[in-house]
Design an enzyme around this catalytic site. Structure first.
Site, mmCIF file in Angstrom:
data_model
loop_
_atom_site.group_PDB
_atom_site.id
_atom_site.type_symbol
_atom_site.label_atom_id
_atom_site.label_comp_id
_atom_site.label_asym_id
_atom_site.label_seq_id
_atom_site.Cartn_x
_atom_site.Cartn_y
_atom_site.Cartn_z
ATOM 1 N N VAL A 125 -9.759 8.057 8.149
ATOM 2 C CA VAL A 125 -11.201 8.251 7.954
ATOM 3 C C VAL A 125 -11.973 6.940 8.175
ATOM 4 C CG1 VAL A 125 -12.947 9.061 6.324
ATOM 5 C CG2 VAL A 125 -10.638 10.017 6.239
ATOM 6 N N TYR A 130 0.839 -1.207 0.000
ATOM 7 C CA TYR A 130 0.000 0.000 0.000
ATOM 8 C C TYR A 130 0.874 1.257 0.000
ATOM 9 C CZ TYR A 130 -3.567 3.332 1.526
ATOM 10 O OH TYR A 130 -4.419 4.406 1.606
HETATM 11 P P1 NDP Z 1 -12.985 2.092 0.724
HETATM 12 O O1 NDP Z 1 -12.367 0.733 0.858
HETATM 13 O O2 NDP Z 1 -14.149 2.433 1.552
HETATM 14 O O3 NDP Z 1 -13.357 2.379 -0.808
HETATM 15 C C1 NDP Z 1 -12.467 2.053 -1.836
HETATM 16 C C2 NDP Z 1 -13.169 2.305 -3.154
HETATM 17 O O4 NDP Z 1 -12.260 1.957 -4.218
HETATM 18 C C3 NDP Z 1 -14.422 1.431 -3.338
HETATM 19 O O5 NDP Z 1 -15.391 2.172 -4.025
HETATM 20 C C4 NDP Z 1 -13.911 0.297 -4.197
HETATM 21 O O6 NDP Z 1 -14.920 -0.357 -4.953
HETATM 22 C C5 NDP Z 1 -12.978 1.082 -5.095
HETATM 23 N N1 NDP Z 1 -12.086 0.219 -5.868
HETATM 24 C C6 NDP Z 1 -11.255 -0.757 -5.445
HETATM 25 N N2 NDP Z 1 -10.685 -1.353 -6.495
HETATM 26 C C7 NDP Z 1 -11.162 -0.748 -7.620
HETATM 27 C C8 NDP Z 1 -10.966 -0.926 -8.999
HETATM 28 N N3 NDP Z 1 -10.169 -1.874 -9.486
HETATM 29 N N4 NDP Z 1 -11.618 -0.091 -9.853
HETATM 30 C C9 NDP Z 1 -12.444 0.858 -9.390
HETATM 31 N N5 NDP Z 1 -12.700 1.055 -8.093
HETATM 32 C C10 NDP Z 1 -12.060 0.247 -7.215
HETATM 33 O O7 NDP Z 1 -11.768 3.099 0.985
HETATM 34 P P2 NDP Z 1 -11.724 4.667 1.333
HETATM 35 O O8 NDP Z 1 -12.957 5.337 0.900
HETATM 36 O O9 NDP Z 1 -11.253 4.779 2.715
HETATM 37 O O10 NDP Z 1 -10.492 5.090 0.411
HETATM 38 C C11 NDP Z 1 -10.583 5.967 -0.695
HETATM 39 C C12 NDP Z 1 -9.175 6.425 -1.031
HETATM 40 O O11 NDP Z 1 -8.611 7.117 0.100
HETATM 41 C C13 NDP Z 1 -8.213 5.272 -1.323
HETATM 42 O O12 NDP Z 1 -7.364 5.627 -2.393
HETATM 43 C C14 NDP Z 1 -7.415 5.139 -0.024
HETATM 44 O O13 NDP Z 1 -6.145 4.581 -0.245
HETATM 45 C C15 NDP Z 1 -7.343 6.599 0.418
HETATM 46 N N6 NDP Z 1 -7.069 6.789 1.844
HETATM 47 C C16 NDP Z 1 -7.967 6.378 2.791
HETATM 48 C C17 NDP Z 1 -7.706 6.606 4.129
HETATM 49 C C18 NDP Z 1 -8.666 6.227 5.214
HETATM 50 O O14 NDP Z 1 -8.327 6.419 6.409
HETATM 51 N N7 NDP Z 1 -9.843 5.698 4.915
HETATM 52 C C19 NDP Z 1 -6.461 7.258 4.571
HETATM 53 C C20 NDP Z 1 -5.598 7.665 3.490
HETATM 54 C C21 NDP Z 1 -5.913 7.438 2.185
HETATM 55 P P3 NDP Z 1 -15.645 -1.705 -4.416
HETATM 56 O O15 NDP Z 1 -16.672 -1.264 -3.406
HETATM 57 O O16 NDP Z 1 -16.238 -2.277 -5.639
HETATM 58 O O17 NDP Z 1 -14.579 -2.552 -3.796
#
Ligand code: NDP
Length: 244
Positions: free
Chosen positions: A200, A167
């Site tokens: 988050v 990651y």
């Molecule tokens: P979630 O796991 O809640 O959501 C991830 C999203 O990415 C989902 O909609 C998932 O779809 C989608 N996804 C995964 N693989 C693919 C793919 N191949 N094509 C299209 N969509 C895909 O994570 P967050 O909302 O927390 O994270 C969002 C972003 O923020 C990410 O990039 C994460 O790394 C970053 N982030 C998050 C933090 C946190 O504390 N939450 C901290 C720092 C960064 P599906 O539902 O179909 O799996």
């Protein structure tokens, strides 16, 4: 900035993606909610449409070149341009997030993580650049993480043992893309920045994170709507710069 802006948010069916879509749409921006699952994407778009917001579902698995091509062709045909791209889709597949997996992470997990977080993001962005160049104020936001920060990790005790290798390395690569793309586009109106949302409460962040998705989405939304004098090639949490 024109007020008929079109945005694409990837991974928009839940977590930070749906919140980023909501907050952009609340500003009157038409948001295309890119989701890999048709059922989940339609449900998420319906939820925001019921709030009276201008959003639409578009199918987009960022690891599928044919879906990248189709989404790009659809945006070109319908709008002829793209103003905002929020590369939010992300995964920490196969290694969890609260450990140092450097010595043990499998090649498969490493590849799967890079496929979504880095290769898919780069391929999608490159494909859409021609449409973003048609905007008078193109904005590209790469959703990164403080865990991408080599400066912080390399400090004594930096982020402690919180080092999920696949990651973190994939997000560091995303930050390199931000810097290099911003330089490549320095003679255009397009701004490219990385966002750290904070920790988050989402499926990825877990239930103990201090920030709500609405709070976490603010950094990406701010960078997606920067005015003409805003920064490019930088890494932010809120208004604060994060060290690379
Ligand atoms: P979630 O796991 O809640 O959501 C991830 C999203 O990415 C989902 O909609 C998932 O779809 C989608 N996804 C995964 N693989 C693919 C793919 N191949 N094509 C299209 N969509 C895909 O994570 P967050 O909302 O927390 O994270 C969002 C972003 O923020 C990410 O990039 C994460 O790394 C970053 N982030 C998050 C933090 C946190 O504390 N939450 C901290 C720092 C960064 P599906 O539902 O179909 O799996």
């Amino acid at each position: 900035m024109s007020n008929n802006r079109i945005a694409l948010v990837t991974g928009a069916n839940k977590g930070l993606g749906i919140e980023t879509s909501r907050q952009l749409a609340q500003q009157g921006i038409l948001v295309l909610m890119g989701c890999r699952s048709v059922a989940k994407g339609r449900k998420a778009a319906k939820e925001l449409q019921k709030e009276g917001l201008p959003v639409e579902f578009i199918q987009l698995d960022v690891t599928k070149p044919e879906q990248i091509r189709e989404a790009s062709a659809e945006i070109k045909k319908r709008f002829g341009k793209l103003d905002i791209l929020v590369n939010n889709a992300g995964t920490s597949a196969g290694e969890g997030r609260s450990l140092n997996s450097t010595a043990t992470v499998s090649p498969e997990a490493l590849r799967q993580t890079f496929d979504v977080n880095f290769f898919g993001l780069v391929e999608l962005t490159q494909k859409l650049l021609v449409l973003i160049k048609k905007s008078d104020s193109g904005r590209i936001v790469n959703v990164s993480s403080i865990l991408a920060s080599l400066s912080i990790h390399s400090r004594e005790g930096g982020l402690s043992s919180y080092k999920p290798f696949a990651y973190d390395a994939s997000k560091t690569a995303v930050n390199t893309f931000t810097i290099h793309l911003a330089a490549a586009l320095s003679d255009t109106n397009i701004k490219v920045n990385s966002a750290h949302p904070g920790w988050v409460r989402t499926d990825m962040g877990g239930p103990h994170a201090p920030l709500s998705p609405a709070e976490g989405a603010r950094t990406a939304v701010r960078l997606a709507t920067l005015g003409p004098d805003g920064p490019t090639g930088k890494f932010f949490h809120g208004e604060e710069e994060v060290p690379w």
